[in-house]
Design an enzyme around this catalytic site. Structure first.
Site, PDB file in Angstrom:
ATOM      1  N   ASP A  18       0.823  -1.216   0.000  1.00 34.78           N
ATOM      2  CA  ASP A  18       0.000   0.000   0.000  1.00 34.78           C
ATOM      3  C   ASP A  18       0.857   1.265   0.000  1.00 34.78           C
ATOM      4  O   ASP A  18       1.953   1.278   0.557  1.00 34.78           O
ATOM      5  CB  ASP A  18      -0.918  -0.021   1.232  1.00 34.78           C
ATOM      6  CG  ASP A  18      -2.080   0.942   1.089  1.00 34.78           C
ATOM      7  OD1 ASP A  18      -2.361   1.394  -0.036  1.00 34.78           O
ATOM      8  OD2 ASP A  18      -2.719   1.246   2.120  1.00 34.78           O
ATOM      9  N   GLY A  19       0.316   2.310  -0.592  1.00 33.88           N
ATOM     10  CA  GLY A  19       0.969   3.624  -0.552  1.00 33.88           C
ATOM     11  C   GLY A  19       1.522   4.087  -1.892  1.00 33.88           C
ATOM     12  O   GLY A  19       2.173   5.131  -1.963  1.00 33.88           O
ATOM     13  N   ASN A  20       1.240   3.347  -2.957  1.00 32.08           N
ATOM     14  CA  ASN A  20       1.755   3.727  -4.280  1.00 32.08           C
ATOM     15  C   ASN A  20       1.217   5.097  -4.725  1.00 32.08           C
ATOM     16  O   ASN A  20       1.951   5.927  -5.259  1.00 32.08           O
ATOM     17  CB  ASN A  20       1.340   2.704  -5.340  1.00 32.08           C
ATOM     18  CG  ASN A  20       1.957   1.344  -5.114  1.00 32.08           C
ATOM     19  OD1 ASN A  20       2.865   1.191  -4.304  1.00 32.08           O
ATOM     20  ND2 ASN A  20       1.465   0.342  -5.836  1.00 32.08           N
ATOM     21  N   HIS A  35       2.411   3.003  -9.079  1.00 32.04           N
ATOM     22  CA  HIS A  35       2.236   1.557  -9.270  1.00 32.04           C
ATOM     23  C   HIS A  35       3.443   0.954  -9.987  1.00 32.04           C
ATOM     24  O   HIS A  35       3.843  -0.174  -9.703  1.00 32.04           O
ATOM     25  CB  HIS A  35       0.939   1.265 -10.014  1.00 32.04           C
ATOM     26  CG  HIS A  35      -0.286   1.708  -9.267  1.00 32.04           C
ATOM     27  ND1 HIS A  35      -0.512   1.357  -7.946  1.00 32.04           N
ATOM     28  CD2 HIS A  35      -1.336   2.487  -9.629  1.00 32.04           C
ATOM     29  CE1 HIS A  35      -1.657   1.896  -7.534  1.00 32.04           C
ATOM     30  NE2 HIS A  35      -2.169   2.589  -8.530  1.00 32.04           N
ATOM     31  N   SER A  63      -7.379  -5.694  -4.914  1.00 30.64           N
ATOM     32  CA  SER A  63      -8.499  -6.252  -4.154  1.00 30.64           C
ATOM     33  C   SER A  63      -9.783  -6.224  -4.976  1.00 30.64           C
ATOM     34  O   SER A  63      -9.880  -5.491  -5.970  1.00 30.64           O
ATOM     35  CB  SER A  63      -8.699  -5.446  -2.864  1.00 30.64           C
ATOM     36  OG  SER A  63      -9.321  -4.202  -3.156  1.00 30.64           O
ATOM     37  N   GLU A  65     -12.293  -4.787  -4.134  1.00 30.34           N
ATOM     38  CA  GLU A  65     -12.815  -3.420  -3.971  1.00 30.34           C
ATOM     39  C   GLU A  65     -12.066  -2.412  -4.846  1.00 30.34           C
ATOM     40  O   GLU A  65     -12.550  -1.307  -5.088  1.00 30.34           O
ATOM     41  CB  GLU A  65     -12.723  -2.982  -2.500  1.00 30.34           C
ATOM     42  CG  GLU A  65     -13.688  -3.707  -1.563  1.00 30.34           C
ATOM     43  CD  GLU A  65     -13.314  -5.162  -1.280  1.00 30.34           C
ATOM     44  OE1 GLU A  65     -12.101  -5.466  -1.220  1.00 30.34           O
ATOM     45  OE2 GLU A  65     -14.219  -5.991  -1.135  1.00 30.34           O
ATOM     46  N   ASN A  66     -10.878  -2.784  -5.313  1.00 30.04           N
ATOM     47  CA  ASN A  66     -10.087  -1.839  -6.112  1.00 30.04           C
ATOM     48  C   ASN A  66     -10.686  -1.566  -7.498  1.00 30.04           C
ATOM     49  O   ASN A  66     -10.286  -0.616  -8.171  1.00 30.04           O
ATOM     50  CB  ASN A  66      -8.631  -2.311  -6.259  1.00 30.04           C
ATOM     51  CG  ASN A  66      -7.806  -2.194  -4.993  1.00 30.04           C
ATOM     52  OD1 ASN A  66      -6.902  -2.993  -4.736  1.00 30.04           O
ATOM     53  ND2 ASN A  66      -8.081  -1.188  -4.161  1.00 30.04           N
ATOM     54  N   ARG A 195      -5.036  -1.357   8.979  1.00 31.14           N
ATOM     55  CA  ARG A 195      -6.264  -2.140   8.784  1.00 31.14           C
ATOM     56  C   ARG A 195      -5.956  -3.291   7.832  1.00 31.14           C
ATOM     57  O   ARG A 195      -4.930  -3.318   7.154  1.00 31.14           O
ATOM     58  CB  ARG A 195      -7.400  -1.264   8.250  1.00 31.14           C
ATOM     59  CG  ARG A 195      -7.058  -0.506   6.980  1.00 31.14           C
ATOM     60  CD  ARG A 195      -8.269   0.262   6.424  1.00 31.14           C
ATOM     61  NE  ARG A 195      -7.856   1.158   5.356  1.00 31.14           N
ATOM     62  CZ  ARG A 195      -7.632   2.463   5.514  1.00 31.14           C
ATOM     63  NH1 ARG A 195      -7.798   3.030   6.699  1.00 31.14           N
ATOM     64  NH2 ARG A 195      -7.235   3.209   4.486  1.00 31.14           N
ATOM     65  N   GLU A 208       0.906 -12.173  13.561  1.00 31.19           N
ATOM     66  CA  GLU A 208       1.495 -10.987  14.181  1.00 31.19           C
ATOM     67  C   GLU A 208       1.453  -9.877  13.141  1.00 31.19           C
ATOM     68  O   GLU A 208       1.720 -10.117  11.956  1.00 31.19           O
ATOM     69  CB  GLU A 208       2.954 -11.261  14.571  1.00 31.19           C
ATOM     70  CG  GLU A 208       3.118 -12.370  15.593  1.00 31.19           C
ATOM     71  CD  GLU A 208       2.587 -11.982  16.968  1.00 31.19           C
ATOM     72  OE1 GLU A 208       2.636 -10.782  17.301  1.00 31.19           O
ATOM     73  OE2 GLU A 208       2.119 -12.888  17.692  1.00 31.19           O
TER      74      GLU A 208
HETATM   75  C1  IPE Z   1      -5.345  -2.732  -0.009  1.00 30.73           C
HETATM   76  O1  IPE Z   1      -5.042  -1.399  -0.218  1.00 30.73           O
HETATM   77  C2  IPE Z   1      -5.321  -3.479  -1.306  1.00 30.73           C
HETATM   78  C3  IPE Z   1      -4.011  -3.634  -1.917  1.00 30.73           C
HETATM   79  C4  IPE Z   1      -2.866  -3.223  -1.444  1.00 30.73           C
HETATM   80  C5  IPE Z   1      -4.030  -4.338  -3.165  1.00 30.73           C
HETATM   81  P1  IPE Z   1      -6.188  -0.305  -0.420  1.00 30.73           P
HETATM   82  O2  IPE Z   1      -5.482   0.976  -0.628  1.00 30.73           O
HETATM   83  O3  IPE Z   1      -7.134  -0.741  -1.470  1.00 30.73           O
HETATM   84  O4  IPE Z   1      -6.927  -0.373   0.982  1.00 30.73           O
HETATM   85  P2  IPE Z   1      -7.812   0.724   1.719  1.00 30.73           P
HETATM   86  O5  IPE Z   1      -8.831   1.199   0.729  1.00 30.73           O
HETATM   87  O6  IPE Z   1      -6.883   1.820   2.139  1.00 30.73           O
HETATM   88  O7  IPE Z   1      -8.399   0.007   2.895  1.00 30.73           O
HETATM   89  C1  IPE Z   2      -1.578   0.117  -3.295  1.00 30.31           C
HETATM   90  O1  IPE Z   2      -1.343   1.478  -3.363  1.00 30.31           O
HETATM   91  C2  IPE Z   2      -1.836  -0.500  -4.646  1.00 30.31           C
HETATM   92  C3  IPE Z   2      -3.220  -0.952  -4.849  1.00 30.31           C
HETATM   93  C4  IPE Z   2      -4.185  -0.897  -3.984  1.00 30.31           C
HETATM   94  C5  IPE Z   2      -3.521  -1.518  -6.144  1.00 30.31           C
HETATM   95  P1  IPE Z   2      -2.539   2.501  -3.405  1.00 30.31           P
HETATM   96  O2  IPE Z   2      -2.863   2.764  -4.822  1.00 30.31           O
HETATM   97  O3  IPE Z   2      -3.667   2.065  -2.558  1.00 30.31           O
HETATM   98  O4  IPE Z   2      -1.831   3.782  -2.771  1.00 30.31           O
HETATM   99  P2  IPE Z   2      -2.500   4.846  -1.819  1.00 30.31           P
HETATM  100  O5  IPE Z   2      -3.073   4.100  -0.660  1.00 30.31           O
HETATM  101  O6  IPE Z   2      -3.552   5.543  -2.614  1.00 30.31           O
HETATM  102  O7  IPE Z   2      -1.370   5.715  -1.441  1.00 30.31           O
HETATM  103 MG    MG Z   3      -4.110   2.365  -0.605  1.00 32.81          MG
END
Ligand code: IPE
Ligand code: IPE
Ligand code: MG
Length: 241
Positions: A18-20, A35, A63, A65-66, A195, A208
């Protein structure tokens, strides 16, 4: 680091990549650039985990949900995933030498047929590898996974193959995408979020958790070491004393 630098290694590590998007935003770049960088981190950390001797690692890539994200972002992610699959096949000999078994967790029916075919091929070509099981969760949702397991068990009950009383936690676990793999010992989530986001709910019952503020594209081997160090010190009780 080598695996022997750790007194205990988790059998199964799960990573929420997460965090891209935030990484890209901080630099004034398009989210898709985040990404692209995140995909590079994934390759590095996957390779590193294998060298350390981790037996199972699962990366959360996309996910269920993505799909609600803008179409161009979804397309960019799927494109990167396709690139990875093609690269995995182009470098098949190298991957086989490294002993990497690649598997994909998630609902494949929701994925473009060209990609789904590549996924099947990559899984098949690497199925006899035993050094590391590298799972990538794509179109994955844990609640959907558990629902699918329950449906398949219900079909067996309906067909008279099973009695309701024969439904055990082990049976349910065996019907998940991770069927024959051990439960998650260590769950890593960078980017400051704390989360689970519908990831491996059943498999993480006694995992853990390790969180970090680092954004996934900036995540290094040293961060991974830090998570393993922290895991080494945990006192897992599994409900005992
Ligand atoms: C979780 O990250 C899914 C992946 C890393 C693939 P999200 O960015 O989708 O999660 P939320 O929306 O912050 O819970
Ligand atoms: C995780 O990074 C990659 C995927 C969920 C596909 P995000 O795209 O969720 O990055 P943030 O959370 O918006 O920074
Ligand atoms: Mg994210």
């Amino acid at each position: 680091m080598t695996g022997s630098d750790f007194s205990v290694l988790p059998r199964h590590v799960a990573v929420i990549m997460d965090g891209n998007g935030r990484w890209a935003k901080k630099r004034g770049l398009a989210r898709s650039e985040g990404h692209i960088e995140g995909a590079k981190t994934f390759r590095r950390i996957g390779e590193y985990a294998g060298n350390l001797g981790i037996k199972h690692i699962t990366f959360y890539a996309f996910s269920t949900e993505n799909w609600s994200r803008p179409e161009n972002e979804v397309n960019a992610i799927m494109h990167l995933f396709g690139d990875y699959l093609k690269e995995a096949l182009d470098r098949l000999d190298e991957n086989l030498k490294k002993g990497i078994r690649l598997r994909f967790l998630g609902d494949r029916t929701g994925i473009a047929p060209e990609l789904a075919n590549l996924m099947d091929t990559v899984e098949k070509y690497t199925e006899n590898m035993t050094k590391i099981n590298l799972n990538i969760a794509v179109n994955y949702g844990s609640q959907q996974e558990i629902t699918g397991a329950v449906q398949s068990i219900a079909e067996d009950v309906k067909a008279g193959l099973l009695q309701p009383g024969q439904i055990t936690p082990e049976l349910i676990a065996s019907r998940l995408y991770t069927g024959d793999q051990p439960p998650v010992d260590l769950m890593i989530r960078p980017s400051g979020e704390q989360r689970i986001s519908n990831f491996l709910l059943w498999q993480s019952a006694y995992a853990e958790f390790w969180y970090s503020d680092v954004l996934w594209p900036d995540f290094t081997e040293r961060d991974f070491d830090e998570a393993l160090r922290s895991y080494e010190k945990r006192n897992r009780r599994f409900g005992g004393v």
